[in-house]
Write an enzyme that holds these catalytic residues in place. Structure first.
Site, PDB file in Angstrom:
ATOM      1  N   GLY A  24      -5.790  -2.983  -0.510  1.00  0.00           N
ATOM      2  CA  GLY A  24      -5.123  -3.067  -1.463  1.00  0.00           C
ATOM      3  C   GLY A  24      -4.935  -4.579  -1.915  1.00  0.00           C
ATOM      4  O   GLY A  24      -4.151  -5.013  -2.980  1.00  0.00           O
TER       5      GLY A  24
ATOM      6  N   GLU B  43       0.006 -10.239   4.500  1.00  0.00           N
ATOM      7  CA  GLU B  43       0.250  -9.214   5.601  1.00  0.00           C
ATOM      8  C   GLU B  43      -0.008  -9.703   6.885  1.00  0.00           C
ATOM      9  O   GLU B  43       0.697  -9.586   7.822  1.00  0.00           O
ATOM     10  CB  GLU B  43      -0.608  -8.004   5.351  1.00  0.00           C
ATOM     11  CG  GLU B  43      -0.470  -7.186   4.101  1.00  0.00           C
ATOM     12  CD  GLU B  43      -1.278  -6.270   3.736  1.00  0.00           C
ATOM     13  OE1 GLU B  43      -0.915  -4.933   2.958  1.00  0.00           O
ATOM     14  OE2 GLU B  43      -2.661  -6.027   4.026  1.00  0.00           O
TER      15      GLU B  43
ATOM     16  N   LYS C 114      -7.446  -4.230   7.293  1.00  0.00           N
ATOM     17  CA  LYS C 114      -6.624  -4.141   6.366  1.00  0.00           C
ATOM     18  C   LYS C 114      -7.197  -4.924   5.040  1.00  0.00           C
ATOM     19  O   LYS C 114      -8.063  -5.820   5.191  1.00  0.00           O
ATOM     20  CB  LYS C 114      -5.260  -4.922   6.643  1.00  0.00           C
ATOM     21  CG  LYS C 114      -4.421  -3.963   7.830  1.00  0.00           C
ATOM     22  CD  LYS C 114      -3.088  -4.514   8.186  1.00  0.00           C
ATOM     23  CE  LYS C 114      -2.215  -5.129   7.252  1.00  0.00           C
ATOM     24  NZ  LYS C 114      -2.024  -3.871   6.256  1.00  0.00           N
ATOM     25  N   GLY C 115      -6.455  -4.676   3.788  1.00  0.00           N
ATOM     26  CA  GLY C 115      -6.882  -5.477   2.862  1.00  0.00           C
ATOM     27  C   GLY C 115      -7.442  -4.669   1.583  1.00  0.00           C
ATOM     28  O   GLY C 115      -7.775  -5.409   0.685  1.00  0.00           O
TER      29      GLY C 115
ATOM     30  N   GLY D  57       0.831  -1.252   0.088  1.00  0.00           N
ATOM     31  CA  GLY D  57       0.004  -0.008  -0.020  1.00  0.00           C
ATOM     32  C   GLY D  57       0.968   1.219   0.024  1.00  0.00           C
ATOM     33  O   GLY D  57       2.057   1.231  -0.097  1.00  0.00           O
TER      34      GLY D  57
ATOM     35  N   GLY E  86       0.711  -0.704   6.371  1.00  0.00           N
ATOM     36  CA  GLY E  86      -0.364   0.334   6.730  1.00  0.00           C
ATOM     37  C   GLY E  86      -1.496  -0.402   7.184  1.00  0.00           C
ATOM     38  O   GLY E  86      -1.543  -1.441   7.475  1.00  0.00           O
ATOM     39  N   ALA E  87      -2.543   0.509   7.178  1.00  0.00           N
ATOM     40  CA  ALA E  87      -4.184   0.014   7.579  1.00  0.00           C
ATOM     41  C   ALA E  87      -5.072   0.616   6.892  1.00  0.00           C
ATOM     42  O   ALA E  87      -4.819   1.770   6.706  1.00  0.00           O
ATOM     43  CB  ALA E  87      -4.115  -0.130   8.846  1.00  0.00           C
ATOM     44  N   ASP E  88      -6.243   0.026   6.937  1.00  0.00           N
ATOM     45  CA  ASP E  88      -7.399   0.964   6.338  1.00  0.00           C
ATOM     46  C   ASP E  88      -8.319   1.386   7.627  1.00  0.00           C
ATOM     47  O   ASP E  88      -8.868   2.264   7.377  1.00  0.00           O
ATOM     48  CB  ASP E  88      -8.290  -0.127   5.611  1.00  0.00           C
ATOM     49  CG  ASP E  88      -7.634  -0.584   4.388  1.00  0.00           C
ATOM     50  OD1 ASP E  88      -6.998   0.314   3.726  1.00  0.00           O
ATOM     51  OD2 ASP E  88      -7.366  -1.843   4.287  1.00  0.00           O
TER      52      ASP E  88
ATOM     53  N   LYS F 181      -7.308   7.171   9.250  1.00  0.00           N
ATOM     54  CA  LYS F 181      -7.669   5.797   9.448  1.00  0.00           C
ATOM     55  C   LYS F 181      -8.021   5.315  10.833  1.00  0.00           C
ATOM     56  O   LYS F 181      -8.510   4.475  11.115  1.00  0.00           O
ATOM     57  CB  LYS F 181      -6.306   5.095   8.886  1.00  0.00           C
ATOM     58  CG  LYS F 181      -5.674   5.238   7.602  1.00  0.00           C
ATOM     59  CD  LYS F 181      -6.588   4.763   6.578  1.00  0.00           C
ATOM     60  CE  LYS F 181      -6.118   4.716   5.225  1.00  0.00           C
ATOM     61  NZ  LYS F 181      -4.894   4.014   4.876  1.00  0.00           N
TER      62      LYS F 181
HETATM   63  C1  A5P Z   1      -2.898  -3.808   1.518  1.00  0.00           C
HETATM   64  O1  A5P Z   1      -3.915  -4.934   1.034  1.00  0.00           O
HETATM   65  C2  A5P Z   1      -3.589  -3.095   2.591  1.00  0.00           C
HETATM   66  O2  A5P Z   1      -3.789  -3.781   3.644  1.00  0.00           O
HETATM   67  C3  A5P Z   1      -2.822  -1.674   3.021  1.00  0.00           C
HETATM   68  O3  A5P Z   1      -1.848  -1.891   3.899  1.00  0.00           O
HETATM   69  C4  A5P Z   1      -3.833  -0.951   3.705  1.00  0.00           C
HETATM   70  O4  A5P Z   1      -4.888  -1.064   2.461  1.00  0.00           O
HETATM   71  C5  A5P Z   1      -3.504   0.484   3.477  1.00  0.00           C
HETATM   72  O5  A5P Z   1      -3.129   0.961   2.217  1.00  0.00           O
HETATM   73  P1  A5P Z   1      -2.695   2.565   2.256  1.00  0.00           P
HETATM   74  O6  A5P Z   1      -1.621   2.680   3.156  1.00  0.00           O
HETATM   75  O7  A5P Z   1      -2.456   2.714   0.635  1.00  0.00           O
HETATM   76  O8  A5P Z   1      -3.880   3.347   2.411  1.00  0.00           O
END
Ligand code: A5P
Length: 230
Positions: A100, A106, A97-98, A30, A85-87, A124
């Site tokens: 991406g 992950e 997460k996820g 991400g 990262g995280a959502d 977030k």
């Molecule tokens: C990838 O699968 C995700 O878990 C990312 O870590 C999550 O979507 C955060 O992405 P960004 O840093 O692009 O917001």
């Protein structure tokens, strides 16, 4: 070549302080994780002696292009630190997460790490997981229709994730069902229930991993230790 995302520069630089001079590091996926990979590559050039396990083909490609040494998880077994990262991040450090699509790798990398560092923008942070409305669930293609039906049977509407008009395929060769959720009052129960559906490989719920969360607000970074951080 990806030139990084300046939005996450401050938090990516701060994450470097958690990286040992020698060791094994998990690389997330991400935008925020990409910014960290760029920051890390400069330290590698300066002499950092690390080996890294990427959580996606995209992160592997970028890290290799930037000269970061890569290994498989099998070669190292455990990781000193993982940075991702995280959502969504709740006040206890539980995550969704996820978005991406790299959630399964992950979660494996996060679970392999002595310490998990999560790098996010302030947007977030949520009071309760589910607040942003989507919980990704990775499903083997053979089980897609069963999994969709079972989720709908649980009262969880879901949508097959598409990418450029085609069914999204994860690095594991699977598909993603984006489950529409609202604030989750019992995320552990939901995790168990969804994972019990045949064909489900994993969900985007990362619960009880006690990450250290680095939160970027403008150019400043707040560090939040989760209860019982590893
Ligand atoms: C990838 O699968 C995700 O878990 C990312 O870590 C999550 O979507 C955060 O992405 P960004 O840093 O692009 O917001």
């Amino acid at each position: 070549m990806d030139t990084g995302n300046t939005t996450f520069n401050a938090v990516a630089e701060r994450a470097l302080k958690f990286i040992p001079n020698e060791g094994t590091i998990g690389l997330g996926s991400g935008r925020a994780a990409t910014a960290f990979i760029h920051a890390l590559s400069k330290r590698v050039i300066a002499g950092l002696r690390i080996q890294c396990v990427p959580t996606s083909k995209a992160s592997a490609t970028l890290a290799a292009q930037l000269g970061i040494p890569l290994v498989t998880l099998d070669e190292v077994n455990a990781l000193d630190v993982a940075v991702d990262g995280a959502d969504e991040v709740d006040p206890q450090g539980n995550l969704i997460k996820g978005l991406g699509g790299a959630l399964v790798r992950e979660k494996i990398v996060a679970a392999s790490a002595q310490r998990l560092i999560i790098v996010v923008g302030v947007e977030k942070l949520v009071p309760v997981l589910g607040a942003r409305g989507i919980l990704p669930v990775e499903v083997v293609p053979f089980g897609l229709s069963l999994c969709s039906r079972r989720l709908v049977g649980l009262g969880l509407a879901c949508r097959l994730r598409l990418s450029s008009g085609k069914t999204f395929v994860s690095d594991n060769g699977n598909n993603i069902l984006d489950v529409q959720v609202q604030a989750l009052d019992k995320p552990h129960e939901l995790e168990q229930t969804i994972r019990a559906i045949p064909g489900v490989v994993g969900t985007g719920l990362f619960l009880g991993m006690s990450p250290t969360v680095l939160i970027q607000r403008g150019e400043s970074v707040e560090i939040r230790e989760s209860p019982a951080s590893k």
